[in-house]
Design an enzyme around this catalytic site. Structure first.
Site, short mmCIF file in Angstrom:
data_model
loop_
_atom_site.label_atom_id
_atom_site.label_comp_id
_atom_site.label_asym_id
_atom_site.label_seq_id
_atom_site.Cartn_x
_atom_site.Cartn_y
_atom_site.Cartn_z
N ASN A 235 33.37 9.59 -82.17
CA ASN A 235 33.94 10.82 -81.62
C ASN A 235 35.38 10.66 -81.16
O ASN A 235 36.17 11.60 -81.23
CB ASN A 235 33.08 11.33 -80.46
CG ASN A 235 31.77 11.94 -80.94
OD1 ASN A 235 31.69 12.41 -82.07
ND2 ASN A 235 30.77 11.91 -80.10
N ASN B 81 35.35 11.67 -76.37
CA ASN B 81 35.42 12.74 -77.37
C ASN B 81 36.64 13.63 -77.25
O ASN B 81 36.81 14.56 -78.05
CB ASN B 81 34.13 13.58 -77.35
CG ASN B 81 33.92 14.29 -76.03
OD1 ASN B 81 34.70 14.14 -75.10
ND2 ASN B 81 32.86 15.08 -75.95
N HIS C 154 30.94 1.00 -76.16
CA HIS C 154 31.93 2.03 -76.46
C HIS C 154 33.28 1.72 -75.80
O HIS C 154 34.27 2.37 -76.14
CB HIS C 154 31.41 3.38 -75.95
CG HIS C 154 31.53 4.49 -76.95
ND1 HIS C 154 31.79 4.30 -78.30
CD2 HIS C 154 31.42 5.84 -76.79
CE1 HIS C 154 31.83 5.47 -78.91
NE2 HIS C 154 31.62 6.42 -78.02
N ASP D 280 35.50 0.54 -81.09
CA ASP D 280 34.20 -0.04 -81.46
C ASP D 280 33.67 0.58 -82.75
O ASP D 280 33.97 1.74 -83.09
CB ASP D 280 33.20 0.20 -80.35
CG ASP D 280 33.01 1.70 -80.06
OD1 ASP D 280 31.94 2.26 -80.37
OD2 ASP D 280 33.96 2.32 -79.52
N TYR E 194 30.96 2.68 -67.06
CA TYR E 194 31.15 2.42 -68.49
C TYR E 194 31.75 1.03 -68.77
O TYR E 194 31.95 0.68 -69.94
CB TYR E 194 32.04 3.49 -69.10
CG TYR E 194 31.44 4.87 -69.03
CD1 TYR E 194 30.32 5.21 -69.79
CD2 TYR E 194 31.98 5.83 -68.18
CE1 TYR E 194 29.77 6.48 -69.71
CE2 TYR E 194 31.42 7.10 -68.09
CZ TYR E 194 30.32 7.42 -68.86
OH TYR E 194 29.76 8.67 -68.77
N TYR F 24 37.89 10.78 -71.45
CA TYR F 24 36.57 10.52 -72.01
C TYR F 24 36.70 10.55 -73.54
O TYR F 24 37.58 11.17 -74.11
CB TYR F 24 35.49 11.46 -71.49
CG TYR F 24 35.16 11.18 -70.04
CD1 TYR F 24 34.29 10.16 -69.69
CD2 TYR F 24 35.78 11.93 -69.04
CE1 TYR F 24 34.02 9.89 -68.36
CE2 TYR F 24 35.50 11.65 -67.70
CZ TYR F 24 34.63 10.62 -67.37
OH TYR F 24 34.39 10.34 -66.06
#
Length: 201
Positions: free
Chosen positions: A127, A76, A29, A101, A24, A74
């Protein structure tokens, strides 16, 4: 460490949102993580202490004792870590600043939202923000970083936010780090108008 924390308690949490893991890195994100790393470098904080499901690091910014936070839950589930840290340090949500973001804004555009402002309570489809609002409410300040919208309507939003910046896009984001830092500094010093002036073009 416990004695140090009692004598010099954390006054604010500065949270950058993102997803853990090399896959990632440098994705849209994860711009919150990226900006937080810049802030950490500016104040000499080492964000490697694992606490309450987050990588954290202590520092001083604008005379305030801050904890820099990169949730490892993570995206969410970001609120689980943020909520746990607020409780651990006995802080109220108005001592929270979150950098993240925003796909509704052009690449590199910045915007500050203050706690309690008319639009502050909206997650805007993000999220991580939704998780924090569900966990601690919406009385906290945010610095939103534009990462650009989907290239066309049919493009999957999840694929878009998890896509990596091109070299030119990354340069545009990096050029904004100092303004993000300045906005956070102004929020910490109670200069909300200056923070918004710095970012909200």
């Amino acid at each position: 460490m416990a004695l140090f924390e009692r004598k010099q308690p954390v006054e604010y949490l500065i949270v950058g949102l993102g997803n853990p893991g090399r896959e990632y890195e440098r994705t849209r994100h994860n711009v919150g993580f990226m900006a937080l790393d810049y802030i950490a470098g500016r104040i000499g904080a080492d964000v490697r202490d694992l606490k309450q499901m987050a990588l954290t690091g202590r520092g001083v910014l604008e005379g305030r004792r801050v904890l820099l936070v990169k949730p490892q839950t993570y995206m969410n589930r970001s609120g689980e870590s943020v909520g746990a840290l607020l409780r651990y340090y006995k802080l109220t949500p108005d001592r929270l600043i979150v950098v993240y973001d925003d796909v509704s804004m052009a690449l590199g555009k910045l915007r500050v939202r203050l706690k309690g402002s008319a639009k502050s309570g909206s997650a805007g489809g993000h999220n991580g923000v939704k998780s924090i609002i569900e966990t601690v409410g919406d009385e906290w300040a945010r610095v939103k970083v534009g990462v650009g919208g989907k290239p066309h309507p049919e493009y999957d939003l999840a694929d878009w936010v998890l896509s990596r910046f091109t070299a030119d896009e990354l340069k545009a984001i990096q050029d904004d780090y100092e303004r993000i830092y300045a906005a956070v500094a102004c929020l910490l010093s109670g200069e909300a108008a200056r923070a918004m002036e710095c970012c909200n073009g």
